[in-house]
Design a protein around this motif. Sequence first.
Motif, PDB file in Angstrom:
ATOM      1  N   MET A  30       0.770  -1.426   0.130  1.00 48.80           N
ATOM      2  CA  MET A  30       0.329  -0.274  -0.166  1.00 48.80           C
ATOM      3  C   MET A  30       1.064   1.080   0.138  1.00 48.80           C
ATOM      4  O   MET A  30       0.582   2.310  -0.781  1.00 48.80           O
ATOM      5  CB  MET A  30      -0.831   0.201   1.475  1.00 48.80           C
ATOM      6  CG  MET A  30      -2.109  -1.019   1.382  1.00 48.80           C
ATOM      7  SD  MET A  30      -3.414  -1.195  -0.191  1.00 48.80           S
ATOM      8  CE  MET A  30      -3.915   0.076   0.044  1.00 48.80           C
ATOM      9  N   ALA A  31       2.139   1.273   0.541  1.00 51.91           N
ATOM     10  CA  ALA A  31       2.992   2.517   0.926  1.00 51.91           C
ATOM     11  C   ALA A  31       3.132   2.925  -0.513  1.00 51.91           C
ATOM     12  O   ALA A  31       3.490   3.901  -1.006  1.00 51.91           O
ATOM     13  CB  ALA A  31       4.119   1.917   1.546  1.00 51.91           C
ATOM     14  N   THR A  32       3.866   1.714  -1.584  1.00 58.98           N
ATOM     15  CA  THR A  32       3.855   2.179  -2.621  1.00 58.98           C
ATOM     16  C   THR A  32       2.925   2.386  -3.602  1.00 58.98           C
ATOM     17  O   THR A  32       3.351   2.842  -4.736  1.00 58.98           O
ATOM     18  CB  THR A  32       4.422   0.767  -3.911  1.00 58.98           C
ATOM     19  OG1 THR A  32       3.244  -0.454  -4.041  1.00 58.98           O
ATOM     20  CG2 THR A  32       5.247   0.155  -2.881  1.00 58.98           C
ATOM     21  N   ARG A  33       1.956   2.557  -2.896  1.00 63.79           N
ATOM     22  CA  ARG A  33       0.625   3.083  -3.637  1.00 63.79           C
ATOM     23  C   ARG A  33       0.553   5.003  -3.551  1.00 63.79           C
ATOM     24  O   ARG A  33      -0.509   5.473  -3.754  1.00 63.79           O
ATOM     25  CB  ARG A  33      -0.363   2.639  -3.373  1.00 63.79           C
ATOM     26  CG  ARG A  33      -0.456   1.591  -4.311  1.00 63.79           C
ATOM     27  CD  ARG A  33      -1.459   0.265  -4.492  1.00 63.79           C
ATOM     28  NE  ARG A  33      -2.837   1.123  -5.076  1.00 63.79           N
ATOM     29  CZ  ARG A  33      -4.161   0.563  -5.112  1.00 63.79           C
ATOM     30  NH1 ARG A  33      -4.469  -0.612  -4.527  1.00 63.79           N
ATOM     31  NH2 ARG A  33      -5.081   0.898  -5.663  1.00 63.79           N
ATOM     32  N   VAL A 256       6.726   1.900   7.158  1.00 64.34           N
ATOM     33  CA  VAL A 256       6.011   0.683   5.924  1.00 64.34           C
ATOM     34  C   VAL A 256       4.758   0.935   6.848  1.00 64.34           C
ATOM     35  O   VAL A 256       3.682   1.172   5.691  1.00 64.34           O
ATOM     36  CB  VAL A 256       7.096  -0.196   5.848  1.00 64.34           C
ATOM     37  CG1 VAL A 256       5.774  -0.770   5.144  1.00 64.34           C
ATOM     38  CG2 VAL A 256       8.306  -0.253   5.590  1.00 64.34           C
ATOM     39  N   TRP A 257       4.697   0.672   7.882  1.00 63.82           N
ATOM     40  CA  TRP A 257       2.760   1.122   8.240  1.00 63.82           C
ATOM     41  C   TRP A 257       1.995   1.904   8.406  1.00 63.82           C
ATOM     42  O   TRP A 257       1.369   2.137   7.983  1.00 63.82           O
ATOM     43  CB  TRP A 257       2.687   0.418   9.860  1.00 63.82           C
ATOM     44  CG  TRP A 257       2.896  -0.983   9.915  1.00 63.82           C
ATOM     45  CD1 TRP A 257       4.035  -2.131   9.451  1.00 63.82           C
ATOM     46  CD2 TRP A 257       2.065  -1.866  10.920  1.00 63.82           C
ATOM     47  NE1 TRP A 257       3.664  -3.478   9.234  1.00 63.82           N
ATOM     48  CE2 TRP A 257       3.204  -3.469  10.326  1.00 63.82           C
ATOM     49  CE3 TRP A 257       1.542  -2.029  11.654  1.00 63.82           C
ATOM     50  CZ2 TRP A 257       2.204  -4.234  11.440  1.00 63.82           C
ATOM     51  CZ3 TRP A 257       1.054  -3.162  13.083  1.00 63.82           C
ATOM     52  CH2 TRP A 257       1.172  -4.256  11.869  1.00 63.82           C
ATOM     53  N   ALA A 261      -0.894   3.608   5.846  1.00 61.67           N
ATOM     54  CA  ALA A 261      -2.177   3.712   6.418  1.00 61.67           C
ATOM     55  C   ALA A 261      -2.133   5.066   6.039  1.00 61.67           C
ATOM     56  O   ALA A 261      -3.419   5.244   5.968  1.00 61.67           O
ATOM     57  CB  ALA A 261      -2.071   4.328   8.033  1.00 61.67           C
ATOM     58  N   MET A 262      -1.180   6.147   5.289  1.00 60.21           N
ATOM     59  CA  MET A 262      -1.611   6.934   4.358  1.00 60.21           C
ATOM     60  C   MET A 262      -2.510   6.449   3.395  1.00 60.21           C
ATOM     61  O   MET A 262      -3.293   7.230   2.979  1.00 60.21           O
ATOM     62  CB  MET A 262      -0.134   7.736   3.959  1.00 60.21           C
ATOM     63  CG  MET A 262      -0.521   9.079   3.795  1.00 60.21           C
ATOM     64  SD  MET A 262       1.463   9.743   3.282  1.00 60.21           S
ATOM     65  CE  MET A 262       2.209   9.683   4.857  1.00 60.21           C
ATOM     66  N   ALA A 263      -1.701   5.244   2.759  1.00 60.20           N
ATOM     67  CA  ALA A 263      -2.844   4.617   0.829  1.00 60.20           C
ATOM     68  C   ALA A 263      -4.054   4.804   1.844  1.00 60.20           C
ATOM     69  O   ALA A 263      -4.572   4.437   1.161  1.00 60.20           O
ATOM     70  CB  ALA A 263      -1.652   3.700   0.460  1.00 60.20           C
ATOM     71  N   LYS A 268      -1.834  12.325   0.993  1.00 61.30           N
ATOM     72  CA  LYS A 268      -1.078  12.547  -0.116  1.00 61.30           C
ATOM     73  C   LYS A 268      -0.046  12.514   0.724  1.00 61.30           C
ATOM     74  O   LYS A 268      -0.115  13.792   1.628  1.00 61.30           O
ATOM     75  CB  LYS A 268      -1.150  12.723  -1.429  1.00 61.30           C
ATOM     76  CG  LYS A 268      -2.834  12.541  -2.279  1.00 61.30           C
ATOM     77  CD  LYS A 268      -2.616  12.844  -3.590  1.00 61.30           C
ATOM     78  CE  LYS A 268      -4.033  12.274  -4.137  1.00 61.30           C
ATOM     79  NZ  LYS A 268      -3.927  13.059  -6.025  1.00 61.30           N
ATOM     80  N   ILE A 269       1.290  12.479   0.123  1.00 61.41           N
ATOM     81  CA  ILE A 269       2.118  13.254   0.233  1.00 61.41           C
ATOM     82  C   ILE A 269       2.661  14.549   0.207  1.00 61.41           C
ATOM     83  O   ILE A 269       3.113  15.920  -1.163  1.00 61.41           O
ATOM     84  CB  ILE A 269       3.793  12.336   0.265  1.00 61.41           C
ATOM     85  CG1 ILE A 269       3.641  11.122   0.424  1.00 61.41           C
ATOM     86  CG2 ILE A 269       4.786  13.358   0.235  1.00 61.41           C
ATOM     87  CD1 ILE A 269       4.445  10.386  -0.342  1.00 61.41           C
TER      88      ILE A 269
END
Length: 817
Positions: A30-33, A256-257, A261-263, A268-269
């Motif tokens: 999910m973090a990659t997204r 990573v978690w 969770a952000m995704a 968005k960053i």
Amino acid sequence: MWSWLANRVLRNRMAMLIAVGIITVFMGYMATRVEMNYKHGGLLPETDSAYVEYQRFLHTFAEDGNVLVIGTQGGQLYTPANFGAWYELGRSLHSIRGVDSVFSEAHLYELIRDDSLKRFKVQPVMRKAPANAAEMDSLLAHIRSLPFYDGLLYNDSSKASLMMVFVNAKLFNTDERRTVVAEIEDQVEAFHDRTGLDMHVSGLPWIRVKSTNLVKAEMPLFMALSMFVCGLLLLLFFRSWRVMWICMGVVGVSVVWSFGAMALLGYKISILQSVIAPLVIVTGVPNCVFLINAYHYEFVRHGNQIKSLQRVISRVGAAAFMTNATTAVGFTTFCLTSSDTLIEFGWIATIGIMVLWALSMLLIPTLFSYMPPPSVKHLSHLDRRWLDRTVEWIVRSSKESRPMIYAITALCSVVACIGILRLKDESRIVDDLPADNPVLTDLRFFEANFHGVMPLEIVVDTRKKGGALKDAALKRIENLEDTLRTYPQFSRPISVADAVKFTKQAFYGGNPEKYALLNSSEKTFILPYLDGANAKESMTKAFIDSTRSTTRVTVQMADVGTTRMNDLLVRLRAQVDSIFDPGKYTVTMTGTSVVFLKGSSYMVTNLITSLFWAIVIIVALMALLFSSARILLVALIPNMIPLFFTAGLMGFLHIPIKPSTMLVFGIALGIAVDNAIHFLARYRLELRLTGNDLQRSVDHATREVSVGIIYTSVVLLAGFSLFAFSHFGGIQALGVLTSITLLVAMLTNLLVLPSLLLSLNQRIISRSFQEPLLVILDEDEDIDLTELKLEMPTPVPSNGISEAEGTNWAVDPSERK
């Protein structure tokens, strides 16, 4: 509960590791997204009047901040070769996907009167590059005969020329804009190489892309630096590669978690979100230090590895939870604001911190249970000779030098109050960029030659259908433009009045002397030409709505900062109301500049509110722990002083109040108060162990917690100090000011807090304090760490203890519990 949890964790170690592994793989995917946030704003709530007005403007007239400007300066541009290259540059840029249109001196248009069709035709002034100097002079004379473009596309006095590149607003809110900007940059660089002219590029789309690119470049760098520095400190503290890798693994999984969770939450960053990773790392490593210290202290006492790990959970779990909860509160209160930017940052930071606590409580005991017991080398950090001398100085100072401590604290507080009175509220749109950044250099070029590139829109609602083209409205708009020209911070304004003047000039064959509003007699024979123009050919289309009742006056302005801008708008508002009768016209000032001003002020107000609620919630948590108003007051004093100190320092150093600096106080308070919680919890325990001997209790508590406070403070200071190397002023301020606040908090909790306890003595001790609602240290089984000796335990037979309980070591087998 904690003993039950400890048993479950250690009895189901493999299942725990597998579960954490599976969740980490999912969260990693999910973090990659997670995407970058390319949209400007997000500071104001959707119900705010400034936001509502801006959205209404966008609905009527479309995007205002979608212009990228390219500029150059010098008479060398006006040679056939260079001006031809300028023309070709515009054509090349127009062919880029994402560029809607281009306007410059080489790409401007004029109206041609067509008597046969009774309308005006739009045609380019320049259809091909000038072949020689004579053609260049003729073309330049023609351009200068069109007052509509004077001050808009060129500044004749400074020989500066500007090219407006209108970009697709929707595309520039996606990742594709990086490709568009890169292509534009390549074309501009090629023009520079071809002509030798210095080039400048600016505009909100350009600034946003460059800022986002810096965020993307810095985020992995600071995450790696945080990991390296914290790993190095762990290695120095514990002298064990195993300890370092386990701790960094735990914080790495937490990061990573957090991004997973952000995704999952659809965030968005942004610039603010980019500090989440190093923030989790920096605040997480002290957790690991705390737990591993507890593990080593336990192991030295009785030599049973599994029992030591079990006690790490059962005896330290509640204390670790409360300290992490207070740290998280500093971020959670951001969620009480109405700003999307702060809410998203608050939730992700809170999730990251609490996930880190949970993972450290699960993974550290589990992973160490599979490792050999600590060796003499690994336990050598307990022989803290240099720290012992420091602790002795702290104990002695709190006993013998309390008047000096109080005097220095009072003096610093008074000076801080003087500094606070000098604080100013000031933000700029490009505040976060370094002074030597090319983006700022180019922005100053446009401010010097064209008075800025930040959009300001004045919307005039005549409240009558067709009212925007009436003589009374046009004359008032012309009067407003004359007023705007008196402000050096504003560029040349443009409105429907200029379009009407341009049309009149065209009717009279391009005579520049006819560049004026229509008189009553001219309307009879000019209006049919205007009515015959289609939507594409109408000059007024961009300035009025479909009912011709509402019109806009567009002006660009310099990035003067929120304080000066607010003063300018207040002064301008009075002048606008004197021109447009508020009883007949509704005039609003909007645009990106106004939204930023309101958003910045709104965010500062919300951060002050969140700081208030952070204090309230932290006080409530401490009340739950200590059940004594007098103890709460004593605990708050050494933790409020650092906030005043930092605010005063900001005043003396002329660091303004803005969103990035206001973030410091809530974050630092949540972290710093952990020290007071540890100290007071230990102090309460010592009161029971010493039979309410207050002086001995303070002495023992100071010796016990000082080392932990110093260790964790060193990690936090080192971690937050890294932000000082950021290219963004806001992140620099966050790092430097938080480091200063935490340094002062360390000193006040080590010196002022014990001094207050000793001075107030029996007056602050109550039965409710000694009988808390919530116990965070196991008082029946707690270890007196001051009695520990570093002599390494020697191995002894297991004496019937199963291998599941781990290897047994003992200083004295009879001391085993």
